[in-house]
Scaffold this motif. Structure first.
Motif, PDB file in Angstrom:
ATOM      1  N   GLY A   1       0.827  -1.209   0.000  1.00 44.00           N
ATOM      2  CA  GLY A   1       0.000   0.000   0.000  1.00 44.00           C
ATOM      3  C   GLY A   1       0.854   1.248   0.000  1.00 44.00           C
ATOM      4  N   GLY A   2       1.961   1.232   0.773  1.00 42.43           N
ATOM      5  CA  GLY A   2       2.864   2.379   0.806  1.00 42.43           C
ATOM      6  C   GLY A   2       3.531   2.617  -0.539  1.00 42.43           C
ATOM      7  N   VAL A   3       3.924   1.532  -1.222  1.00 45.87           N
ATOM      8  CA  VAL A   3       4.523   1.651  -2.552  1.00 45.87           C
ATOM      9  C   VAL A   3       3.528   2.266  -3.523  1.00 45.87           C
ATOM     10  N   VAL A   4       2.289   1.805  -3.474  1.00 46.02           N
ATOM     11  CA  VAL A   4       1.243   2.350  -4.354  1.00 46.02           C
ATOM     12  C   VAL A   4       1.061   3.840  -4.093  1.00 46.02           C
ATOM     13  N   LEU A   5       1.077   4.217  -2.816  1.00 50.36           N
ATOM     14  CA  LEU A   5       0.911   5.628  -2.458  1.00 50.36           C
ATOM     15  C   LEU A   5       2.060   6.480  -2.987  1.00 50.36           C
ATOM     16  N   VAL A   6       3.297   6.013  -2.762  1.00 52.14           N
ATOM     17  CA  VAL A   6       4.469   6.778  -3.212  1.00 52.14           C
ATOM     18  C   VAL A   6       4.498   6.903  -4.732  1.00 52.14           C
TER      19      VAL A   6
ATOM     20  N   ARG B   1       1.526  11.321 -10.296  1.00 57.02           N
ATOM     21  CA  ARG B   1       0.853  12.585  -9.997  1.00 57.02           C
ATOM     22  C   ARG B   1      -0.662  12.397  -9.847  1.00 57.02           C
ATOM     23  N   VAL B   2      -1.045  11.314  -9.219  1.00 57.76           N
ATOM     24  CA  VAL B   2      -2.465  11.067  -8.991  1.00 57.76           C
ATOM     25  C   VAL B   2      -2.934  11.938  -7.835  1.00 57.76           C
TER      26      VAL B   2
ATOM     27  N   LEU C   1      -5.130   8.190  -2.057  1.00 56.45           N
ATOM     28  CA  LEU C   1      -5.223   7.780  -0.651  1.00 56.45           C
ATOM     29  C   LEU C   1      -6.247   6.645  -0.445  1.00 56.45           C
ATOM     30  N   PRO C   2      -7.475   6.783  -0.983  1.00 61.37           N
ATOM     31  CA  PRO C   2      -8.411   5.653  -0.855  1.00 61.37           C
ATOM     32  C   PRO C   2      -7.924   4.403  -1.593  1.00 61.37           C
ATOM     33  N   THR C   3      -7.215   4.625  -2.715  1.00 67.21           N
ATOM     34  CA  THR C   3      -6.697   3.486  -3.476  1.00 67.21           C
ATOM     35  C   THR C   3      -5.654   2.726  -2.671  1.00 67.21           C
ATOM     36  N   ALA C   4      -4.723   3.461  -2.059  1.00 67.58           N
ATOM     37  CA  ALA C   4      -3.680   2.828  -1.237  1.00 67.58           C
ATOM     38  C   ALA C   4      -4.308   2.106  -0.045  1.00 67.58           C
ATOM     39  N   ALA C   5      -5.302   2.741   0.576  1.00 65.53           N
ATOM     40  CA  ALA C   5      -5.981   2.119   1.722  1.00 65.53           C
ATOM     41  C   ALA C   5      -6.695   0.837   1.293  1.00 65.53           C
ATOM     42  N   LEU C   6      -7.291   0.870   0.099  1.00 68.72           N
ATOM     43  CA  LEU C   6      -7.971  -0.317  -0.408  1.00 68.72           C
ATOM     44  C   LEU C   6      -6.977  -1.443  -0.670  1.00 68.72           C
ATOM     45  N   VAL C   7      -5.800  -1.088  -1.217  1.00 65.71           N
ATOM     46  CA  VAL C   7      -4.764  -2.090  -1.482  1.00 65.71           C
ATOM     47  C   VAL C   7      -4.314  -2.740  -0.174  1.00 65.71           C
TER      48      VAL C   7
END
Length: 242
Positions: free
Chosen positions: A17-22, A29-30, A36-42
């Motif tokens: 999830g952290g990798v997706v966020l970074v 540039r999302v 944030l919701p995407t990373a939390a979902l992952v």
């Protein structure tokens, strides 16, 4: 259906999830409202997925139960094989008079019971591995009553071992009342009885080979061992059949 899991216990999902966020924020540039919701979902889905791949307690308990049943069956099969040999040997040696014929009948009864044990254990295994196979306090109490009946008619070493079995059943009753699974404890009781029965059977076979079968005293000692062997078989049947 995948159940939710606490991500704290699954650091790999948090890392992904952290990798997706970074990657989403720094490279793709999302917008934050999306990433944030995407990373939390992952993280959430990842934790749930990892949890689904873990063997749960119920599955582990079932696997352990299967091991116990297999060990029990092998012990019963070994006892049955020894009983067949003893039966043949006794039939060959005990042929002379009424005392020997009477002793042979007792030995054959015990050996016949032992040879039926693997089949009974096989039937037991199908019962104890079912999802609704937990023993109730009422069932255990019935087993205890049967053992106590046998206990009243026993003496010596046999009585001592029957007392131990009765105490084990009492403990299992308390566990069952508390909602605990007592199947493994019951299998251990049966396994212990099989091992003790095997010891008596071996003693009987050794004495049969070395005794002077013309002497009443030695015939009587063999009869005592044979009766003790039968008592153990009766106790096993209480635990296996009910």
């Amino acid at each position: 259906m995948i159940k939710l899991a606490n991500p704290i216990f699954y650091p790999l999902s948090v890392l992904v999830g952290g990798v997706v966020l970074v990657v989403g924020v720094r490279f793709a540039r999302v917008p934050n409202v999306v990433i944030l919701p995407t990373a939390a979902l992952v993280v959430t889905v990842g934790a749930a997925f990892l949890k689904s791949k873990e063997p749960n307690e119920k599955k582990l308990a079932k696997q352990e139960l299967q091991k116990e049943v297999k060990m029990l069956y092998n012990a019963a099969k070994n006892l049955a094989d020894k009983s067949i040999n003893l039966r043949q040997e006794a039939k060959h040696l005990l042929t002379d008079d009424s005392l020997q014929i009477e002793l042979l009948a007792i030995v054959e009864e015990a050996c016949d019971r032992a040879t039926e044990l693997p089949q009974k254990i096989d039937q037991l295994s199908r019962r104890v591995q079912g999802d609704n196979s937990l023993l109730s306090p009422t069932e255990l109490q019935q087993q205890l009553l049967e053992v106590q009946k046998k206990l009243g008619a026993s003496s010596g070493v046999a009585r001592q071992h029957f007392e131990q079995l009765a105490n084990s059943l009492k403990r299992n009753i308390e566990l069952a009342k508390a909602g605990e699974d007592t199947r493994q404890a019951q299998l251990v009781n049966i396994y212990t009885l099989i091992q003790e029965t095997g010891g008596i059977l071996q003693s009987l076979q050794n004495k049969l080979r070395t005794s002077d079968l013309s002497k009443f005293e030695e015939i009587n000692e063999l009869r005592t061992l044979s009766t003790e062997l039968n008592s153990y078989q009766e106790n096993m049947e209480i635990l296996v059949v009910q």
